[in-house]
Design an enzyme around this catalytic site. Structure first.
Site, PDB file in Angstrom:
ATOM      1  N   HIS A 278      37.757  45.663  59.292  1.00  0.00           N
ATOM      2  CA  HIS A 278      36.938  44.467  59.047  1.00  0.00           C
ATOM      3  C   HIS A 278      35.642  44.546  59.879  1.00  0.00           C
ATOM      4  CE1 HIS A 278      40.038  42.860  56.592  1.00  0.00           C
ATOM      5  NE2 HIS A 278      40.885  42.615  57.569  1.00  0.00           N
TER       6      HIS A 278
ATOM      7  N   TRP B  74      44.526  33.066  53.849  1.00  0.00           N
ATOM      8  CA  TRP B  74      45.193  32.317  54.936  1.00  0.00           C
ATOM      9  C   TRP B  74      46.627  32.786  55.113  1.00  0.00           C
ATOM     10  CZ3 TRP B  74      42.149  30.074  58.168  1.00  0.00           C
ATOM     11  CH2 TRP B  74      41.002  29.393  57.759  1.00  0.00           C
TER      12      TRP B  74
ATOM     13  N   ARG C 195      32.881  45.076  42.661  1.00  0.00           N
ATOM     14  CA  ARG C 195      34.087  45.092  43.488  1.00  0.00           C
ATOM     15  C   ARG C 195      34.293  46.498  44.027  1.00  0.00           C
ATOM     16  NH1 ARG C 195      39.816  42.148  43.210  1.00  0.00           N
ATOM     17  NH2 ARG C 195      40.734  43.180  45.016  1.00  0.00           N
TER      18      ARG C 195
ATOM     19  N   ASP D  38      36.294  44.778  49.098  1.00  0.00           N
ATOM     20  CA  ASP D  38      37.694  45.185  49.278  1.00  0.00           C
ATOM     21  C   ASP D  38      37.782  46.587  49.876  1.00  0.00           C
ATOM     22  OD1 ASP D  38      40.418  44.882  49.176  1.00  0.00           O
ATOM     23  OD2 ASP D  38      40.598  45.398  47.057  1.00  0.00           O
TER      24      ASP D  38
ATOM     25  N   LEU E 231      15.928  35.677  50.139  1.00  0.00           N
ATOM     26  CA  LEU E 231      17.307  35.829  49.642  1.00  0.00           C
ATOM     27  C   LEU E 231      18.180  34.657  50.101  1.00  0.00           C
ATOM     28  CD1 LEU E 231      19.599  37.765  48.477  1.00  0.00           C
ATOM     29  CD2 LEU E 231      19.923  38.482  50.850  1.00  0.00           C
TER      30      LEU E 231
ATOM     31  N   ASN F 268      38.762  47.285  53.392  1.00  0.00           N
ATOM     32  CA  ASN F 268      38.636  47.428  54.856  1.00  0.00           C
ATOM     33  C   ASN F 268      39.937  47.945  55.482  1.00  0.00           C
ATOM     34  OD1 ASN F 268      36.132  46.296  54.614  1.00  0.00           O
ATOM     35  ND2 ASN F 268      36.725  44.269  55.335  1.00  0.00           N
ATOM     36  N   GLY F 269      41.059  47.377  55.019  1.00  0.00           N
ATOM     37  CA  GLY F 269      42.355  47.745  55.592  1.00  0.00           C
ATOM     38  C   GLY F 269      42.669  49.218  55.335  1.00  0.00           C
ATOM     39  N   ARG F 270      42.425  49.663  54.088  1.00  0.00           N
ATOM     40  CA  ARG F 270      42.716  51.060  53.744  1.00  0.00           C
ATOM     41  C   ARG F 270      41.782  52.017  54.478  1.00  0.00           C
ATOM     42  NH1 ARG F 270      42.197  50.278  47.715  1.00  0.00           N
ATOM     43  NH2 ARG F 270      41.587  48.206  48.435  1.00  0.00           N
TER      44      ARG F 270
HETATM   45  C1  FPP Z   1      39.268  42.873  51.950  1.00  0.00           C
HETATM   46  O1  FPP Z   1      39.747  44.094  52.505  1.00  0.00           O
HETATM   47  C2  FPP Z   1      38.331  42.234  52.859  1.00  0.00           C
HETATM   48  C3  FPP Z   1      38.517  41.010  53.440  1.00  0.00           C
HETATM   49  C4  FPP Z   1      39.704  40.192  53.205  1.00  0.00           C
HETATM   50  C5  FPP Z   1      37.543  40.453  54.371  1.00  0.00           C
HETATM   51  C6  FPP Z   1      36.101  40.801  54.196  1.00  0.00           C
HETATM   52  C7  FPP Z   1      35.411  40.536  55.462  1.00  0.00           C
HETATM   53  C8  FPP Z   1      34.437  41.278  56.038  1.00  0.00           C
HETATM   54  C9  FPP Z   1      33.827  42.432  55.380  1.00  0.00           C
HETATM   55  C10 FPP Z   1      33.945  40.971  57.414  1.00  0.00           C
HETATM   56  C11 FPP Z   1      33.282  39.685  57.666  1.00  0.00           C
HETATM   57  C12 FPP Z   1      32.268  39.253  56.741  1.00  0.00           C
HETATM   58  C13 FPP Z   1      31.094  38.599  56.983  1.00  0.00           C
HETATM   59  C14 FPP Z   1      30.486  37.878  55.821  1.00  0.00           C
HETATM   60  C15 FPP Z   1      30.368  38.578  58.267  1.00  0.00           C
HETATM   61  P1  FPP Z   1      41.308  44.275  52.660  1.00  0.00           P
HETATM   62  O2  FPP Z   1      41.686  43.891  54.044  1.00  0.00           O
HETATM   63  O3  FPP Z   1      42.035  43.527  51.591  1.00  0.00           O
HETATM   64  O4  FPP Z   1      41.438  45.806  52.449  1.00  0.00           O
HETATM   65  P2  FPP Z   1      42.689  46.587  51.828  1.00  0.00           P
HETATM   66  O5  FPP Z   1      42.764  46.188  50.377  1.00  0.00           O
HETATM   67  O6  FPP Z   1      42.283  48.013  52.000  1.00  0.00           O
HETATM   68  O7  FPP Z   1      43.888  46.211  52.633  1.00  0.00           O
END
Ligand code: FPP
Length: 253
Positions: A42, A74, A193, A25, A136, A27-29
């Site tokens: 991402h 989705w 997490r 969790d 693995l 990526n967006g932030r």
């Molecule tokens: C949550 O961050 C993350 C996801 C919904 C996607 C995770 C995907 C990846 C790391 C990339 C692809 C993975 C592989 C296995 C190649 P968020 O967007 O909810 O972040 P936020 O809570 O900060 O908005």
């Protein structure tokens, strides 16, 4: 020796987690903090996936399970879903040579039929190409949610009961486990997490009954090898009692 190597050498090899699960969790932030688009977060997150896979493999961890895309994801804006699907397909294809080199076996958990064809083909190809690997096992949860999987298991078992193939009274916990997407995979020892939220978000609900939970505020793109090793050190300092008393555990009862 650098800090990371020092930490790695302090690990107790007899108490390594066999199975580590992760909720990736933040990526967006991370992207927002840098003034980037969410999709850039991402993309950066893929680098962390690469690093944690390599380190898990080097540490001799047998199973790494990553929550890459949930059933609920989705519902995100269509362009973000498209980017994630593109990234997942692209990353798996790009990583395949190194996965093979490191003897990593790809396994897919979730409603894979819902994944768009292009990404799905690449994922299925990688699963097939790595099926002989014995190091693995990298479980990628895609279009996955625990409630979906438990309902699926219930449907499968019910069909057998209706067909007269099994007596409902014979349904055991083991039978339920054998009908989950994780059949044959030991339950996670450690669930990490990132991103600061302290919740499970419909992930592996059945399987984490006795897992050790580790929450870190670090955002997924910033989750470093050192932080991963810190989580394992924390895990190794815990006493896993599985419902028993501390005395029983210490006497190996
Ligand atoms: C949550 O961050 C993350 C996801 C919904 C996607 C995770 C995907 C990846 C790391 C990339 C692809 C993975 C592989 C296995 C190649 P968020 O967007 O909810 O972040 P936020 O809570 O900060 O908005």
């Amino acid at each position: 020796m650098d800090e990371l190597q020092k930490k790695i050498s302090s690990l107790d090899n007899s108490r390594m987690p066999v199975h580590v699960a992760m909720i990736m969790d933040g990526n967006g932030r991370w992207a927002k903090k840098q003034g980037f688009a969410r999709s850039d977060g991402h993309a950066e997150g893929v680098s962390t996936v690469h690093r944690v896979t390599k380190l898990s493999s080097d540490l001799g961890i047998k199973y790494l399970t990553l929550y890459a895309f949930s059933t609920e994801n989705w519902n995100r804006p269509a362009d973000e879903v498209d980017t994630l699907m593109y990234l997942i397909g692209w990353a798996i294809e790009r990583e395949l040579p190194e996965l093979l080199e490191n003897n990593v076996r790809i396994h897919l958990l979730g409603d894979i039929d819902r994944i768009p064809e292009d990404a799905r083909k690449r994922l299925l190809y990688a699963r097939e190409a790595t099926s002989h690997c014995t190091g693995l096992q990298l479980n990628m949860c895609l279009s996955y949610s625990a409630r979906w999987e438990i309902a699926e298991a219930a449907r499968r078992i019910a069909r057998k009961a209706v067909a007269g193939e099994l007596d409902p009274d014979s349904i055991s916990e083991q039978m339920v486990a054998d009908n989950l997407t994780t059949a044959g995979i030991p339950d996670p020892d450690l669930l990490i997490r990132t991103g600061g939220e302290e919740r499970i978000s419909n992930y592996l609900l059945w399987q984490i009954a006795y897992s050790e939970l580790y929450f870190t505020p670090v955002l997924w793109p910033d989750f470093s090898d050192e932080e991963y090793v810190d989580a394992i050190i924390d895990y190794q300092n815990r006493e896993r009692r599985f419902g028993k008393t501390s005395e029983q555990v210490q006497n190996n009862e």
